[in-house]
Motif scaffolding. Sequence first.
Motif, mmCIF file in Angstrom:
data_model
loop_
_atom_site.group_PDB
_atom_site.id
_atom_site.type_symbol
_atom_site.label_atom_id
_atom_site.label_comp_id
_atom_site.label_asym_id
_atom_site.label_seq_id
_atom_site.Cartn_x
_atom_site.Cartn_y
_atom_site.Cartn_z
ATOM 1 N N CYS A 215 1.027 -1.286 -0.155
ATOM 2 C CA CYS A 215 -0.253 0.097 -0.210
ATOM 3 C C CYS A 215 0.910 1.371 -0.103
ATOM 4 O O CYS A 215 0.616 2.100 -0.905
ATOM 5 N N GLU A 216 1.803 1.121 0.327
ATOM 6 C CA GLU A 216 2.878 2.357 0.915
ATOM 7 C C GLU A 216 3.999 2.415 -0.852
ATOM 8 O O GLU A 216 3.205 3.960 -1.563
ATOM 9 N N MET A 217 3.887 1.335 -0.961
ATOM 10 C CA MET A 217 4.446 1.912 -2.662
ATOM 11 C C MET A 217 3.484 2.095 -3.784
ATOM 12 O O MET A 217 3.821 3.269 -4.405
ATOM 13 N N LEU A 218 1.739 1.716 -3.212
ATOM 14 C CA LEU A 218 1.127 2.286 -4.638
ATOM 15 C C LEU A 218 0.986 3.503 -3.907
ATOM 16 O O LEU A 218 0.604 4.182 -4.992
ATOM 17 N N MET A 219 0.726 3.880 -3.094
ATOM 18 C CA MET A 219 0.814 5.519 -2.927
ATOM 19 C C MET A 219 1.951 6.535 -3.336
ATOM 20 O O MET A 219 1.191 7.523 -3.375
ATOM 21 N N GLY A 220 2.689 6.125 -2.455
ATOM 22 C CA GLY A 220 4.395 6.975 -3.179
ATOM 23 C C GLY A 220 4.518 6.455 -5.019
ATOM 24 O O GLY A 220 4.240 7.958 -5.598
ATOM 25 N N PHE A 221 3.635 5.550 -5.780
ATOM 26 C CA PHE A 221 3.656 5.487 -7.168
ATOM 27 C C PHE A 221 2.468 6.514 -7.427
ATOM 28 O O PHE A 221 2.866 7.709 -8.819
#
Length: 634
Positions: A215-221
């Motif tokens: 989720c953190e990766m997705l939000m950052g992307f």
Amino acid sequence: MFTRSKERENQRKTSLTLLGFLILAWVSSIESRFVVEKNSLRVTSPDDVKGTYDSAIGNFGIPQYGGSMAGTVIYPKENNKGCKDFSDFSISFKKKPGQLPTFVLLDRGDCFFALKVWNAQQAGAAAVLVADDVDEALITMDTPEEDSVSAKYIENITIPSALIERSFGDTLKKAVKKGDMVNVNLDWREAVPHPDDRVEYELWTTSNDECGVKCEMLMGFMKEFKGAAQILEKGGYTQFTPHYITWYCPQAFTISKQCKSQCINHGRYCAPDPEQDFSRGYEGKDVVVENLRQLCVFKVANETRKPWVWWDYVTDFQIRCPMKDKKYNKDCAEGVIKSLGIDLKKIEKCMGDPEADSDNPVLKEEQEAQIGKGARGDVTILPTLVVNNHQYRGKLEKGAVLKAICSGFEETTEPGVCLSDEIETNECLDNNGGCWEDKVANATACKDTFRGRVCECPLVNGVQFQGDGYSLCKPNGPGKCKINHGGCWHESRHGQTFTACVDHEDTCKCPPGFKGDGVNSCEDIDECKEKLACQCSDCSCKNTWGSYDCSCSGDLLYMKDHDTCISKSAAQAKSTWAAVWLSLIGLAMIASGGYLFYKYRIRQYMDSEIRAIMAQYMPLDSQTEIPNHSDDRA
């Protein structure tokens, strides 16, 4: 007290068991339709292995979409499963200058795919091929469930990887062990097929921001990619569609506490509990409602021909309404909607009633879209990016995703954002990509693009270089002499510089006082030795670099224009008489001018007097005759 805590624990276990069953049932129902993304791996040598073979792109790293990579296969004698650090075995795959990139062949088993690739990357590999250990259809190598250890290396994997069939892997190993040079070409161009002037892509995402590393990766992307996505959409280069995965609750469990907390519309649309704990925090149905709201934001924005506003909403919502701050709710979401000028009533109408015992048209359409049609296959992973109806395999990072999207355009039709430095391949860092380079002028013909490097003569400080880009580039046009003297001969001595460069000339020409080709050399002409100067009897000639000096004996003075010597007194007398004559000529010209002006004025005055006298006796042509009234008497 012990009994209550035990009951609570039993309820929690029952709930988690039910949750696991529901998710397993959902995944099992669609897993059979999953389509593996394949790409070609072509062996160019040796002859007995030459041919094209299938491989499955790994779901991590950065595949070079739109391009290909050539390399030499190496099969390590030790650590051939790649589960340990290769430095422990003193093994390095770093290539030497002029050598092809190294493709490391590893065996499947004993550890995660991603760990194998990470260890090979750390040792200098350019790509990794993993040979299957059983005879089966190819699968997609995915990342493991991240923990604190694996998350650290997974996000830093940048090299591509692919799984190959067991039989093909055995063939490659035999060729390497025989001492054959095994050259391969890994081609990603077919992974995003049918390039045209518009790319269609979709992102399967979620509004849940409490699901760990992914989720953190997705939000950052989302935050990083927003700018590029909006540029592409506003320019009409892409057609983007967001999607959200939901699952349904089996009929037998719709009235259970677990389904009620995770689902809306009486079990029709569900999402896992964010904390996977039904006793605290947000519920799965909160995620479903927000996902539905984000879908409606896109639909309403699309109706106003501004679909890119969706990116503003989701990124603003992530910042202003996070779960960790307990702001993940309707009021916060509506505040974001109002700040963006989106019609809130249309959003509410689109969302419908989450308590209704009926289908929600928007979410029903999403569930149908999850089922793959044609080559794409079902969507089973969150997040998932689909480009031109093909699932993207690789790191969810701005530069990597932009490369994949840009490879869907035909060459020369890609938008400017595809030619930015962010997604360059960095091939120019190695031996300047084999292109022309001038270190003195700090100029190179090597240019990185998302498709690979190209050799094109550069534009430096407003001056365009011309040539083939590989062995020659020369500055051309106005200002070219400011850049390394236009590639022409130049030399400095004793604080004086001569150059064969002339801005308005296409070729190099040695300056006066020199002779040569103007490119490689210009030699000083000895005017004294070649008797080109100082030929008078009293002259003494001394050659200088690029010129000469002439002098005369005694009190004589050298006259360069006449190549002769005259006495200084004669020169002075000559100068004096010249000054006198110039003065006399000047006075004469002034007197003549004054006389002519005086004569002109006298002549003009006399003409006017004569005309006045004659007008008294006879009318002039320009005057009207005065009438005689004496003949008018009766």
